[in-house]
Design a protein around this motif. Structure first.
Motif, PDB file in Angstrom:
ATOM      1  N   SER A 209     -10.268  12.121  -3.064  1.00 59.13           N
ATOM      2  CA  SER A 209     -10.094  10.704  -3.337  1.00 59.13           C
ATOM      3  C   SER A 209      -9.776  10.507  -4.816  1.00 59.13           C
ATOM      4  N   TRP A 210      -9.459   9.278  -5.178  1.00 56.83           N
ATOM      5  CA  TRP A 210      -9.143   9.000  -6.585  1.00 56.83           C
ATOM      6  C   TRP A 210     -10.345   9.291  -7.476  1.00 56.83           C
ATOM      7  N   SER A 211     -11.566   9.244  -6.853  1.00 60.48           N
ATOM      8  CA  SER A 211     -12.768   9.563  -7.630  1.00 60.48           C
ATOM      9  C   SER A 211     -13.207  11.015  -7.423  1.00 60.48           C
TER      10      SER A 211
ATOM     11  N   LEU B 256     -11.572  11.363   6.144  1.00 59.49           N
ATOM     12  CA  LEU B 256     -13.011  11.129   6.178  1.00 59.49           C
ATOM     13  C   LEU B 256     -13.702  11.772   4.984  1.00 59.49           C
ATOM     14  N   THR B 257     -14.713  11.094   4.477  1.00 58.92           N
ATOM     15  CA  THR B 257     -15.494  11.653   3.380  1.00 58.92           C
ATOM     16  C   THR B 257     -16.410  12.752   3.911  1.00 58.92           C
TER      17      THR B 257
ATOM     18  N   MET C 277       0.843  -1.189   0.000  1.00 58.17           N
ATOM     19  CA  MET C 277       0.000   0.000   0.000  1.00 58.17           C
ATOM     20  C   MET C 277       0.876   1.236   0.000  1.00 58.17           C
ATOM     21  N   THR C 278       0.590   2.161  -0.868  1.00 62.51           N
ATOM     22  CA  THR C 278       1.385   3.378  -0.968  1.00 62.51           C
ATOM     23  C   THR C 278       1.054   4.325   0.164  1.00 62.51           C
ATOM     24  N   GLU C 279       1.983   5.304   0.398  1.00 59.01           N
ATOM     25  CA  GLU C 279       1.775   6.331   1.423  1.00 59.01           C
ATOM     26  C   GLU C 279       0.512   7.114   1.140  1.00 59.01           C
ATOM     27  N   SER C 280       0.273   7.376  -0.156  1.00 59.90           N
ATOM     28  CA  SER C 280      -0.899   8.145  -0.547  1.00 59.90           C
ATOM     29  C   SER C 280      -2.181   7.413  -0.198  1.00 59.90           C
ATOM     30  N   SER C 281      -2.219   6.099  -0.436  1.00 55.70           N
ATOM     31  CA  SER C 281      -3.440   5.346  -0.154  1.00 55.70           C
ATOM     32  C   SER C 281      -3.682   5.237   1.341  1.00 55.70           C
ATOM     33  N   ARG C 282      -2.570   5.117   2.134  1.00 56.27           N
ATOM     34  CA  ARG C 282      -2.740   5.068   3.584  1.00 56.27           C
ATOM     35  C   ARG C 282      -3.299   6.392   4.092  1.00 56.27           C
ATOM     36  N   ASP C 283      -2.785   7.527   3.584  1.00 52.11           N
ATOM     37  CA  ASP C 283      -3.301   8.826   3.999  1.00 52.11           C
ATOM     38  C   ASP C 283      -4.776   8.958   3.658  1.00 52.11           C
TER      39      ASP C 283
END
Length: 274
Positions: free
Chosen positions: A43-45, A12-13, A1-7
């Protein structure tokens, strides 16, 4: 898991934040549009994501908004580079403490209104509003005097009698009482200015008018009147009230009442309430 995904997972949404802080998603969108609270991430979306600092800022906004500050001013306060987070908390604490004091006073006033409504047989139309009190008794009328009187005499026969009679008073009755008292005080000041001597027939007549005025609220014997008159020289508020009509009126009126009491067999030195 990348640092970005962990952050991203630790953030929170907008929906989660809205539920957490108790505001609508639409509100959070609006705050972002005006630059008040801008989500730190996406988020990525491309959904807004809020970190802990963002949520803390939202809580500060909510506190300041609860205190009645407009959003523009809240933004200026929060973005002031000279103010650190601790100073924000201290300021919020002080503002909240003041608001609590105001709300406590308001709650006490509501309690008094409830008492008055109960005392007037659940008919609030017989109670005087603040505007009516100011119009009838003058702008220097202080509703706190009623509370003070309740503390001193509440539960006594005279207080119960006064409350019962007041419950039957209409606004016109209160206006008549105020007009009669104003006329009496003008006559008292005139008598003092003309050199009327305590114990004279004219002075005794004025003392009886004064006693009759009190008697509209509760039975007032000559002994009770003497005790009330003592406050005219011992309580600076009464002294200031009477002396505003004529210098020395408070002391003169006390003397007038005491001499009239003697004429009715009451020794002012040993006067009793009952």
């Amino acid at each position: 898991m990348t640092e970005s995904s962990r952050d991203e997972q630790s953030m929170l949404t907008v929906g989660r934040v809205a539920r957490l802080v108790g505001v609508s998603v639409r509100t959070l969108h609006h705050w972002e549009q005006i630059g008040l609270v801008v989500a730190s991430g996406r988020s990525w979306s491309d959904y807004r994501l809020y970190d802990a600092a963002d949520v803390a800022r939202i809580h500060r906004v909510l506190v300041y908004r609860e205190l009645g500050l407009p959003l523009a001013e809240i933004g200026r306060i929060l973005d002031d580079p000279q103010v650190d987070p601790r100073e924000h908390l201290i300021r919020q604490r002080d503002l909240l403490a003041e608001r609590i004091r105001r709300l406590t006073r308001t709650a006490h006033a509501v309690e008094q209104m409830i008492e008055r409504t109960t005392m007037t047989h659940d008919d609030p139309t017989t109670a005087l509003s603040a505007e009516e009190q100011a119009r009838i008794f003058g702008t220097d009328w202080d509703p706190a005097w009623q509370d003070e009187a309740r503390e001193r005499w509440g539960g006594t026969e005279a207080w119960t009698q006064s409350a019962r009679r007041a419950a039957s008073f209409t606004t016109q009755d209160w206006e008549d009482v105020a007009a009669q008292m104003t006329a009496l005080e003008a006559d008292l000041a005139s008598a003092l200015g003309r050199g009327v001597v305590p114990g004279s027939a004219e002075a005794d007549e004025l003392a009886e008018r004064h006693r009759e005025q009190i008697g509209r609220h509760y039975d007032c014997s000559h002994g009770r009147q003497v005790l009330l008159a003592r406050m005219y020289t011992e309580d600076p508020r009464f002294t200031a009230h009477y002396d505003a009509s004529a210098p020395g009126l408070a002391a003169w009126l006390r003397a007038v009442i005491e001499e009239n009491a003697r004429h009715h067999g009451v020794d002012p030195e040993t006067a009793a309430w009952d």
